[in-house]
Design an enzyme around this catalytic site. Sequence first.
Site, PDB file in Angstrom:
ATOM      1  N   ASP A   1       0.831  -1.205   0.000  1.00  0.00           N
ATOM      2  CA  ASP A   1       0.000   0.000   0.000  1.00  0.00           C
ATOM      3  C   ASP A   1       0.864   1.254   0.000  1.00  0.00           C
ATOM      4  O   ASP A   1       1.865   1.317   0.720  1.00  0.00           O
ATOM      5  CB  ASP A   1      -0.887  -0.002   1.251  1.00  0.00           C
ATOM      6  CG  ASP A   1      -1.745   1.235   1.332  1.00  0.00           C
ATOM      7  OD1 ASP A   1      -2.598   1.414   0.455  1.00  0.00           O
ATOM      8  OD2 ASP A   1      -1.549   2.039   2.263  1.00  0.00           O
TER       9      ASP A   1
ATOM     10  N   GLU B   1      -2.725  18.720  -8.213  1.00  0.00           N
ATOM     11  CA  GLU B   1      -1.653  18.220  -9.084  1.00  0.00           C
ATOM     12  C   GLU B   1      -0.559  17.551  -8.263  1.00  0.00           C
ATOM     13  O   GLU B   1       0.050  16.575  -8.687  1.00  0.00           O
ATOM     14  CB  GLU B   1      -1.070  19.367  -9.912  1.00  0.00           C
ATOM     15  CG  GLU B   1      -2.027  19.835 -10.990  1.00  0.00           C
ATOM     16  CD  GLU B   1      -1.665  21.208 -11.530  1.00  0.00           C
ATOM     17  OE1 GLU B   1      -2.076  21.496 -12.654  1.00  0.00           O
ATOM     18  OE2 GLU B   1      -0.992  21.987 -10.828  1.00  0.00           O
TER      19      GLU B   1
HETATM   20  C1  BGC Z   1      -5.049   2.829  -0.476  1.00  0.00           C
HETATM   21  C2  BGC Z   1      -6.123   3.775  -0.034  1.00  0.00           C
HETATM   22  C3  BGC Z   1      -5.713   4.374   1.285  1.00  0.00           C
HETATM   23  C4  BGC Z   1      -4.306   4.976   1.186  1.00  0.00           C
HETATM   24  C5  BGC Z   1      -3.743   5.218   2.532  1.00  0.00           C
HETATM   25  C6  BGC Z   1      -3.837   3.699  -0.742  1.00  0.00           C
HETATM   26  O1  BGC Z   1      -2.844   3.001  -1.412  1.00  0.00           O
HETATM   27  O2  BGC Z   1      -5.391   2.115  -1.633  1.00  0.00           O
HETATM   28  O3  BGC Z   1      -7.388   3.171   0.070  1.00  0.00           O
HETATM   29  O4  BGC Z   1      -6.608   5.372   1.646  1.00  0.00           O
HETATM   30  O5  BGC Z   1      -3.404   4.129   0.519  1.00  0.00           O
HETATM   31  O6  BGC Z   1      -3.484   4.021   3.190  1.00  0.00           O
END
Ligand code: BGC
Length: 534
Positions: A200, A222
């Site tokens: 993530d 941006e």
């Molecule tokens: C996730 C989001 C999340 C964010 C912070 C992103 O990569 O897909 O859903 O809000 O990271 O964790």
Amino acid sequence: MAVLQWWQTAVFYQIYPRSFADGNGDGIGDFIGMAQRLDYLKDLGVDALWLSPHFPSPQYDVGYDITDYTGVAPEYGTLDDFRRFLDGAHERGLRVILDLVLNHTSHLHPWFVESRSSRDNPKRDWYVWHPGRDGGLPNNWYSLFGGPAWELDPATGEYYYHMFLKEQPDLNWRNPEVKAAMWDAVRFWLDLGVDGYRLDAIGTVYEAADLRDHRSPITQEELRQAALTVDPNATNQWLRDAWKLMYSEQLEQDGVHALMQTNRLTPAWIRDNQRQRLAALPPGAWPCNTLGNHDTTRVYTRFADGAHDEALARLSLALILTLPGTPFLYNGEEIGMADYFLDDIRLFRDPPAIRLYEAAIAEGTPADTALRLAAQHSRDRCRTPMQWADAPNAGFSPAGVTTWLPVNPEYAPPPAGRGVSVAGQAADPGSMLSFYRALLRLRRDAPALVAGDYQPVAVERDDVFAFVRGGNNGHPACLVALNLTPLGVTADLSEAGPAACGLFLTTLGQRECEQDLTAFSLAPHGIYIGALTA
Ligand code: BGC
């Protein structure tokens, strides 16, 4: 070509746990429900499942704010429920990867609670703290979710950094203790048998070391696109470390993912996007293709033109399953689920959308306009419960239960809805669900679509996107031709070879062989996948 790893040949299916299947009837998806749907997933024809976070969380960012990296959120079940789901997936030959949220924890994670307790706490340096500059913010960075990326902690008088919500403080990955603690959590799930991770927010793990002001004149929106505040070299080294831990100490490979995002399906755009993405991949890296997930508008809505919505959604699937790279599908797209715009701010669950609404109201925007704006931008639009049947709550939860997000009424058969439910489509050979199943089966039967080289053909055409995936190991090369227009077309595709044998076609009879490629006809929005013949 080298022997491919399982994650290179697999088609992934993203499960958003809160909305996938409610096994205990409380209005929230859970592991009992997910386990009950494994046969459905197997039958659909996907190979691997990616779960959005299932860890304990106060839900400020719907699970992307974690308080315990080795636990299961009580609303999703127990660790035993997780194990049963994992074992059930493995028994069916389905791999499972988890979502690894490493950039930040929840502000309620015990690590942060300790870290903020005093300036000299041993965990102080686990997060990014700063005394501020000239009596103000440490620098001019913005949070991706809006507002400054620094929050003053009154108890200790310093600011902490948060790329996302202030309830998601960034970890300091330059501290080896953080790395060690997180790697322990990673091992915990690997030891339980999970097959890998989706990383993530990986581009934001390392902040530029000197925390310098960004000097860009671009707007905050941006800035969301441009990773100006991150250190790409440290991030790449991090990826290599994580990769080795997960797969093997010997494997030297960058875990590069290249996402394909577009609102337009035009041949020129796709060709250009492919060219750029493939050229940007470092040696040995592998692309990953996705058009929709829990953060973006659903593919059905993204490409809809109001007249050919279903055909355009089918084209997008054909594209993602035939271009080079590992495809990721998002739960619900296989039945053509569309975005659902909420009409009451009290129903919203996505924090940036609620913030947008509040900011618009504060600026004097009329409430209905602010609501429309928030609904269109809210990630809630693509996170509504999975529609299993033409039944109350679309069969996700029992009748009378209030689901965590409202169910999209499109599940009902026409005229009340669009018949967008699993049960409503399962037996219909013309349905979106049957189309997904057929195309997933075809990909499995045509190795060139997984492993073959990619060579665009008829590149002068602005109506047809056509390319060859090279054959190998005795498997024939495949020709893919997609008519991205609502008109029938005839194209000279003989550059690909003299003839092809149809494997999948929307309009021609199945398996028509020896089709002449010099004047090849495609129906409006037609999809053709054929094996090239000598
Ligand atoms: C996730 C989001 C999340 C964010 C912070 C992103 O990569 O897909 O859903 O809000 O990271 O964790």
